[in-house]
Design a protein around this motif. Structure first.
Motif, short mmCIF file in Angstrom:
data_model
loop_
_atom_site.label_atom_id
_atom_site.label_comp_id
_atom_site.label_asym_id
_atom_site.label_seq_id
_atom_site.Cartn_x
_atom_site.Cartn_y
_atom_site.Cartn_z
N LEU A 5 29.57 3.35 -6.82
CA LEU A 5 30.10 2.03 -6.49
C LEU A 5 29.06 1.21 -5.74
O LEU A 5 28.84 0.03 -6.05
N ASP A 6 28.38 1.82 -4.77
CA ASP A 6 27.37 1.10 -4.01
C ASP A 6 26.23 0.62 -4.89
O ASP A 6 25.71 -0.49 -4.70
N PHE B 208 31.18 9.06 -7.12
CA PHE B 208 31.22 7.62 -7.32
C PHE B 208 31.35 6.85 -6.00
O PHE B 208 30.86 5.74 -5.87
N GLY B 209 32.00 7.45 -5.03
CA GLY B 209 32.08 6.82 -3.72
C GLY B 209 33.07 5.67 -3.62
O GLY B 209 32.89 4.75 -2.82
N GLY B 210 34.10 5.74 -4.41
CA GLY B 210 35.12 4.69 -4.40
C GLY B 210 35.96 4.77 -5.65
O GLY B 210 36.14 5.84 -6.22
N GLY C 230 36.80 -7.52 -7.83
CA GLY C 230 36.83 -8.57 -6.81
C GLY C 230 35.43 -8.97 -6.34
O GLY C 230 35.05 -10.15 -6.44
N PRO C 231 34.62 -8.02 -5.84
CA PRO C 231 33.27 -8.38 -5.39
C PRO C 231 32.40 -8.94 -6.51
O PRO C 231 31.59 -9.84 -6.26
N LEU D 89 30.47 -1.46 -15.78
CA LEU D 89 30.49 -0.09 -15.28
C LEU D 89 30.69 0.84 -16.47
O LEU D 89 31.70 0.75 -17.17
N ASP D 90 29.74 1.73 -16.69
CA ASP D 90 29.81 2.63 -17.84
C ASP D 90 30.28 4.02 -17.39
O ASP D 90 30.80 4.19 -16.29
#
Length: 222
Positions: free
Chosen positions: A39-40, A79-81, A88-89, A61-62
């Motif tokens: 994610l980061d 993935f960290g999220g 949104g971001p 995002l693949d």
């Protein structure tokens, strides 16, 4: 190469009476991170693209965000999220979010496989199909035959257990004309001048296929 493909696509679109919107410029995580995307990393690349004025329309995002094929709402540990944290971001930065999915594929170690075996498509022997295009044993019909097909030299590929010259033969499509099977495929590095479309022929859909003319004989970059 891009201009030639766009011109051919426009001709086909006109002939079919199709809508022909302008092509989107897409950043895709696969080509930088393979399945090790986080994610980061997605957000940092999007921020840098905006800061430097890079002309992307979509940030996609693949594969690699999910716990397994089939478990699309369960995030991978690395993935960290969660994938839902991205749209949104990305929209705030001015990009359209994109997401890769393979909704008809299921990993044998997935929760979906364990809980819903009755959903699986089965072959004549009653066993689940290996994937969407394979019934039984895998057979190689064409291997890399030239340097033009090399995407990257000495690439570290931990998923394959080492460092390799990475050759790309992708997007194969076979059609039959007069008893001969024609295989068209994309080869090389899509980001460079070696990218192109190759051609091979065979008397049977499973080969053996031979390339009557070496190189990107159908369409070449440049």
């Amino acid at each position: 190469m891009t201009a030639a493909v766009e011109a051919l696509a426009a001709r086909l679109g006109r002939a079919m009476g199709a809508r022909r919107p302008a092509p989107l410029r897409v950043w895709c995580s696969w080509y930088s991170y393979y399945r090790d995307v986080t994610l980061d990393a997605m957000l940092e690349n999007a921020r840098l693209a905006r800061e430097r004025g890079l002309p992307f329309d979509v940030f996609q995002l693949d594969d690699g965000f999910q716990a397994d094929l089939g478990d699309w709402t369960r995030p991978a540990e690395h993935f960290g999220g969660h994938a839902r944290d991205l749209p949104g971001p990305l929209r705030e930065l001015g990009f359209t979010p994109g997401l890769w999915l393979a909704p008809f594929l299921v990993g044998p170690g997935s929760q979906l496989f364990a809980e819903h075996r009755d959903w699986l498509v089965r072959g004549p022997d009653g066993a689940p199909l290996h994937d969407m295009t394979r019934l039984g044993e895998v057979r190689t019909v064409l291997r890399a035959s030239g340097d033009w097909q090399r995407y990257q030299a000495e690439r570290a590929m931990p998923h394959y257990g080492g460092v390799f010259d990475w050759h790309t033969l992708e997007g194969p499509f076979v059609l039959e004309r007069g008893g001969t099977f024609h295989l068209l495929y994309s080869g090389g590095a899509w980001i460079g001048e070696t990218y192109g479309v190759g051609h091979a022929t065979a008397p049977h859909p499973l080969g053996p296929f031979q390339e009557p003319q070496p190189g990107a004989a159908v369409l070449a970059a440049g």
